[in-house]
Design a protein around this motif. Sequence first.
Motif, PDB file in Angstrom:
ATOM      1  N   HIS A   1       0.832  -1.202   0.000  1.00 24.04           N
ATOM      2  CA  HIS A   1       0.000   0.000   0.000  1.00 24.04           C
ATOM      3  C   HIS A   1       0.869   1.256   0.000  1.00 24.04           C
ATOM      4  O   HIS A   1       0.577   2.230  -0.694  1.00 24.04           O
ATOM      5  CB  HIS A   1      -0.892   0.032   1.243  1.00 24.04           C
ATOM      6  CG  HIS A   1      -1.973  -0.988   1.258  1.00 24.04           C
ATOM      7  ND1 HIS A   1      -2.724  -1.235   2.388  1.00 24.04           N
ATOM      8  CD2 HIS A   1      -2.455  -1.839   0.319  1.00 24.04           C
ATOM      9  CE1 HIS A   1      -3.611  -2.176   2.138  1.00 24.04           C
ATOM     10  NE2 HIS A   1      -3.459  -2.561   0.891  1.00 24.04           N
ATOM     11  N   ALA A   2       1.943   1.226   0.786  1.00 26.03           N
ATOM     12  CA  ALA A   2       2.811   2.404   0.892  1.00 26.03           C
ATOM     13  C   ALA A   2       3.450   2.732  -0.449  1.00 26.03           C
ATOM     14  O   ALA A   2       3.485   3.902  -0.855  1.00 26.03           O
ATOM     15  CB  ALA A   2       3.884   2.171   1.959  1.00 26.03           C
ATOM     16  N   THR A   3       3.932   1.726  -1.153  1.00 26.14           N
ATOM     17  CA  THR A   3       4.539   1.968  -2.467  1.00 26.14           C
ATOM     18  C   THR A   3       3.514   2.567  -3.419  1.00 26.14           C
ATOM     19  O   THR A   3       3.809   3.535  -4.137  1.00 26.14           O
ATOM     20  CB  THR A   3       5.123   0.665  -3.046  1.00 26.14           C
ATOM     21  OG1 THR A   3       6.124   0.155  -2.148  1.00 26.14           O
ATOM     22  CG2 THR A   3       5.735   0.895  -4.418  1.00 26.14           C
ATOM     23  N   LEU A   4       2.312   2.026  -3.426  1.00 25.83           N
ATOM     24  CA  LEU A   4       1.252   2.558  -4.276  1.00 25.83           C
ATOM     25  C   LEU A   4       0.981   4.027  -3.936  1.00 25.83           C
ATOM     26  O   LEU A   4       0.899   4.882  -4.815  1.00 25.83           O
ATOM     27  CB  LEU A   4      -0.023   1.736  -4.131  1.00 25.83           C
ATOM     28  CG  LEU A   4      -1.271   2.298  -4.813  1.00 25.83           C
ATOM     29  CD1 LEU A   4      -1.095   2.360  -6.324  1.00 25.83           C
ATOM     30  CD2 LEU A   4      -2.492   1.470  -4.439  1.00 25.83           C
ATOM     31  N   ARG A   5       0.866   4.313  -2.661  1.00 25.24           N
ATOM     32  CA  ARG A   5       0.550   5.676  -2.224  1.00 25.24           C
ATOM     33  C   ARG A   5       1.642   6.657  -2.646  1.00 25.24           C
ATOM     34  O   ARG A   5       1.351   7.720  -3.204  1.00 25.24           O
ATOM     35  CB  ARG A   5       0.368   5.691  -0.699  1.00 25.24           C
ATOM     36  CG  ARG A   5      -0.127   7.009  -0.151  1.00 25.24           C
ATOM     37  CD  ARG A   5      -0.378   6.947   1.347  1.00 25.24           C
ATOM     38  NE  ARG A   5       0.862   6.831   2.088  1.00 25.24           N
ATOM     39  CZ  ARG A   5       1.207   5.777   2.823  1.00 25.24           C
ATOM     40  NH1 ARG A   5       0.428   4.726   2.923  1.00 25.24           N
ATOM     41  NH2 ARG A   5       2.357   5.754   3.474  1.00 25.24           N
ATOM     42  N   PHE A   6       2.910   6.295  -2.423  1.00 23.10           N
ATOM     43  CA  PHE A   6       4.008   7.201  -2.771  1.00 23.10           C
ATOM     44  C   PHE A   6       4.153   7.342  -4.289  1.00 23.10           C
ATOM     45  O   PHE A   6       4.447   8.433  -4.787  1.00 23.10           O
ATOM     46  CB  PHE A   6       5.319   6.740  -2.138  1.00 23.10           C
ATOM     47  CG  PHE A   6       5.308   6.827  -0.632  1.00 23.10           C
ATOM     48  CD1 PHE A   6       4.872   7.972   0.021  1.00 23.10           C
ATOM     49  CD2 PHE A   6       5.733   5.754   0.141  1.00 23.10           C
ATOM     50  CE1 PHE A   6       4.867   8.060   1.406  1.00 23.10           C
ATOM     51  CE2 PHE A   6       5.726   5.828   1.531  1.00 23.10           C
ATOM     52  CZ  PHE A   6       5.296   6.978   2.160  1.00 23.10           C
ATOM     53  N   ALA A   7       3.938   6.269  -5.028  1.00 20.82           N
ATOM     54  CA  ALA A   7       4.010   6.345  -6.492  1.00 20.82           C
ATOM     55  C   ALA A   7       2.884   7.222  -7.020  1.00 20.82           C
ATOM     56  O   ALA A   7       3.099   8.055  -7.915  1.00 20.82           O
ATOM     57  CB  ALA A   7       3.945   4.952  -7.101  1.00 20.82           C
ATOM     58  N   TYR A   8       1.701   7.058  -6.461  1.00 23.24           N
ATOM     59  CA  TYR A   8       0.558   7.881  -6.878  1.00 23.24           C
ATOM     60  C   TYR A   8       0.856   9.367  -6.653  1.00 23.24           C
ATOM     61  O   TYR A   8       0.552  10.203  -7.496  1.00 23.24           O
ATOM     62  CB  TYR A   8      -0.698   7.457  -6.120  1.00 23.24           C
ATOM     63  CG  TYR A   8      -1.918   8.251  -6.488  1.00 23.24           C
ATOM     64  CD1 TYR A   8      -2.727   7.850  -7.542  1.00 23.24           C
ATOM     65  CD2 TYR A   8      -2.263   9.402  -5.788  1.00 23.24           C
ATOM     66  CE1 TYR A   8      -3.853   8.577  -7.897  1.00 23.24           C
ATOM     67  CE2 TYR A   8      -3.378  10.139  -6.133  1.00 23.24           C
ATOM     68  CZ  TYR A   8      -4.175   9.728  -7.185  1.00 23.24           C
ATOM     69  OH  TYR A   8      -5.281  10.451  -7.538  1.00 23.24           O
ATOM     70  N   ASP A   9       1.474   9.670  -5.521  1.00 22.74           N
ATOM     71  CA  ASP A   9       1.830  11.064  -5.227  1.00 22.74           C
ATOM     72  C   ASP A   9       2.782  11.627  -6.288  1.00 22.74           C
ATOM     73  O   ASP A   9       2.724  12.812  -6.614  1.00 22.74           O
ATOM     74  CB  ASP A   9       2.474  11.187  -3.846  1.00 22.74           C
ATOM     75  CG  ASP A   9       1.466  11.037  -2.712  1.00 22.74           C
ATOM     76  OD1 ASP A   9       0.246  11.128  -2.965  1.00 22.74           O
ATOM     77  OD2 ASP A   9       1.920  10.816  -1.567  1.00 22.74           O
ATOM     78  N   LYS A  10       3.649  10.788  -6.836  1.00 19.14           N
ATOM     79  CA  LYS A  10       4.625  11.241  -7.830  1.00 19.14           C
ATOM     80  C   LYS A  10       4.040  11.344  -9.236  1.00 19.14           C
ATOM     81  O   LYS A  10       4.384  12.252  -9.979  1.00 19.14           O
ATOM     82  CB  LYS A  10       5.834  10.303  -7.873  1.00 19.14           C
ATOM     83  CG  LYS A  10       6.851  10.568  -6.819  1.00 19.14           C
ATOM     84  CD  LYS A  10       8.127   9.810  -7.119  1.00 19.14           C
ATOM     85  CE  LYS A  10       9.234  10.302  -6.203  1.00 19.14           C
ATOM     86  NZ  LYS A  10      10.515   9.701  -6.539  1.00 19.14           N
TER      87      LYS A  10
END
Length: 153
Positions: A132-141
């Motif tokens: 979930h964290a990777t998805l969230r940070f990638a989405y932010d980028k």
Amino acid sequence: MTDFVHVTLGQNGQSKSSNALGMRAMQERAFAERGAQYLLIKSPPASGKSRALMFIGLDKLNNQNIRKVIVAVPERSIGGSFKNTDLTSYGFDYDWVVDDRWNLCTPGGDKSKVDAFIKFMDSDADTLICTHATLRFAYDKIGASDFKDCLVA
């Protein structure tokens, strides 16, 4: 010690039997709704939710014009539920295959998981496993527009 609560369920073994596509009863019910834009599958642990997602994701990739399946799990250990899985031997049309580069739940690696996620989005690959964290940070980028025609689970 005395049982304070005793529950007996009407078990008939049906939940463990498979249909012609290799799906158990819960997976078959979920697959019947595979065309839905949003789908919530609530089921006990070890009931086949991961495999139900494989069936649905493969159908969306191959029959519903979805270009990528992104599976986000709460912790890396759960990503193991989405390893390569033979489904054709049991009657389904496709096997679940995830290239090792796009399983971001494996430990190690020299590069950022977020950078790998972004490379996946720019690649021809169609299936990624991440936290979930990777998805969230990638989405932010990268923002929402890159997720068009993607299944995010």
